[in-house]
Write an enzyme that holds these catalytic residues in place. Sequence first.
Site, PDB file in Angstrom:
ATOM      1  N   ARG A   7       0.886  -1.237  -0.017  1.00  0.00           N
ATOM      2  CA  ARG A   7       0.022   0.104  -0.106  1.00  0.00           C
ATOM      3  C   ARG A   7       0.843   1.193  -0.038  1.00  0.00           C
ATOM      4  O   ARG A   7       0.555   2.266   0.058  1.00  0.00           O
ATOM      5  CB  ARG A   7      -0.856  -0.024   1.295  1.00  0.00           C
ATOM      6  N   ARG A  36     -17.979  -3.142  10.390  1.00  0.00           N
ATOM      7  CA  ARG A  36     -16.746  -2.744  10.513  1.00  0.00           C
ATOM      8  C   ARG A  36     -16.303  -1.483  11.329  1.00  0.00           C
ATOM      9  O   ARG A  36     -16.835  -0.575  11.035  1.00  0.00           O
ATOM     10  CB  ARG A  36     -15.864  -3.005   9.407  1.00  0.00           C
TER      11      ARG A  36
HETATM   12  P1  ADP Z   1      -9.843  -1.480   3.116  1.00  0.00           P
HETATM   13  O1  ADP Z   1      -9.218  -1.742   1.813  1.00  0.00           O
HETATM   14  O2  ADP Z   1     -11.300  -1.304   3.010  1.00  0.00           O
HETATM   15  O3  ADP Z   1      -9.257  -0.132   3.849  1.00  0.00           O
HETATM   16  P2  ADP Z   1      -8.389  -3.398   4.275  1.00  0.00           P
HETATM   17  O4  ADP Z   1      -9.284  -4.603   4.998  1.00  0.00           O
HETATM   18  O5  ADP Z   1      -7.347  -3.879   3.219  1.00  0.00           O
HETATM   19  O6  ADP Z   1      -9.565  -2.571   4.018  1.00  0.00           O
HETATM   20  O7  ADP Z   1      -7.581  -2.630   5.355  1.00  0.00           O
HETATM   21  C1  ADP Z   1      -8.325  -1.913   6.654  1.00  0.00           C
HETATM   22  C2  ADP Z   1      -6.981  -1.505   7.680  1.00  0.00           C
HETATM   23  O8  ADP Z   1      -6.000  -2.003   7.909  1.00  0.00           O
HETATM   24  C3  ADP Z   1      -6.309  -0.176   6.852  1.00  0.00           C
HETATM   25  O9  ADP Z   1      -7.317   0.830   6.779  1.00  0.00           O
HETATM   26  C4  ADP Z   1      -5.118  -0.172   7.613  1.00  0.00           C
HETATM   27  O10 ADP Z   1      -5.068   0.515   8.838  1.00  0.00           O
HETATM   28  C5  ADP Z   1      -4.775  -1.576   7.966  1.00  0.00           C
HETATM   29  N1  ADP Z   1      -3.822  -2.048   6.548  1.00  0.00           N
HETATM   30  C6  ADP Z   1      -4.336  -3.167   5.649  1.00  0.00           C
HETATM   31  N2  ADP Z   1      -3.306  -3.396   5.007  1.00  0.00           N
HETATM   32  C7  ADP Z   1      -2.392  -2.617   5.273  1.00  0.00           C
HETATM   33  C8  ADP Z   1      -1.009  -2.430   4.692  1.00  0.00           C
HETATM   34  N3  ADP Z   1      -0.443  -2.907   3.923  1.00  0.00           N
HETATM   35  N4  ADP Z   1      -0.172  -1.208   5.200  1.00  0.00           N
HETATM   36  C9  ADP Z   1      -0.812  -0.473   6.373  1.00  0.00           C
HETATM   37  N5  ADP Z   1      -1.776  -0.764   6.717  1.00  0.00           N
HETATM   38  C10 ADP Z   1      -2.875  -1.657   6.264  1.00  0.00           C
END
Ligand code: ADP
Length: 187
Positions: free
Chosen positions: A88, A133
Site C-alpha cells: 500500500r 466494521r
Molecule cells: P480497506 O481496503 O477497505 O481499507 P483493508 O481490510 O484492506 O480494508 O484494511 C483495513 C485497515 O488495515 C487499513 O485501513 C489499515 O489501517 C490496515 N492495513 C491493511 N493493510 C495494510 C497495509 N498493507 N499497510 C498498512 N496498513 C494496512
Amino acid sequence: MLIIFLGPPGAGKGTQAKIFLERAGIVQISTGDILRAAVAKGSPLGTQAKGFMDKGELVPDSVVIGIIEERIQEEDCKKGFVLDGFPRTLEQARALDEILLKLHLHLDHVVNFEVPDEELVERLLGRAQQEGRSDDNPESIKNRLQIFKDKTQPLIQYYAEKKKLRPIDGLGSMAEIADRVKAVVGI
Ligand code: ADP
C-alpha cells in the site's frame, strides 16, 4: 502464480480475491484480515494495529512488511498467492521486491481495480451497515480514500514501469468483474 490486487478501499479486491482463489486454487493473503484477526485475539500485534485501523490510518510499514514476509513462506503459499491490500506504500512495494528476490519468486500480475470515488463511498457506507466494521464510518472512510491517493496511487506507476499493471474496470456485477480478472491474468 503470484498476483497483487491493487485498488482503493471498497474497490472489491477482497471479494474478487475470494472468487479468484477458488478458481485458481491458490491462497489469498489479506493484510486487513490478518490485522483484524490479531485485533480480535487481542495479541500484541492487534493492540498495536487497532488505533491506526480505527482512524483509517496505515499500520506502520515495518509491521505489515514483517507479517507478509512470514506469511508468504508458509506451506500453503507454495502454489501461489494473491496479495490483497498489500503493498500500500512505495516502501512496502520495494520491500516486497526484495523479499521476492530473496525467495526466488516472480510477480506475475498487478490487477488494478478502477472505481470512481462516489461509488467507493457508497459501497463503504453500505458495508458499514451490513458488517459493522469499526473503520467503516464517514470520518475513517474519508481518511482511507485520501491515504490511498497520497500513498498507494504511486504504486500504479511503479508497477506500470515494471510492465506488471493490468487495469480493470471495477464497476459492474461480481461476475462481470471476475470475468475481467480472468481475461487479464489468463485463469
Ligand atoms: P480497506 O481496503 O477497505 O481499507 P483493508 O481490510 O484492506 O480494508 O484494511 C483495513 C485497515 O488495515 C487499513 O485501513 C489499515 O489501517 C490496515 N492495513 C491493511 N493493510 C495494510 C497495509 N498493507 N499497510 C498498512 N496498513 C494496512
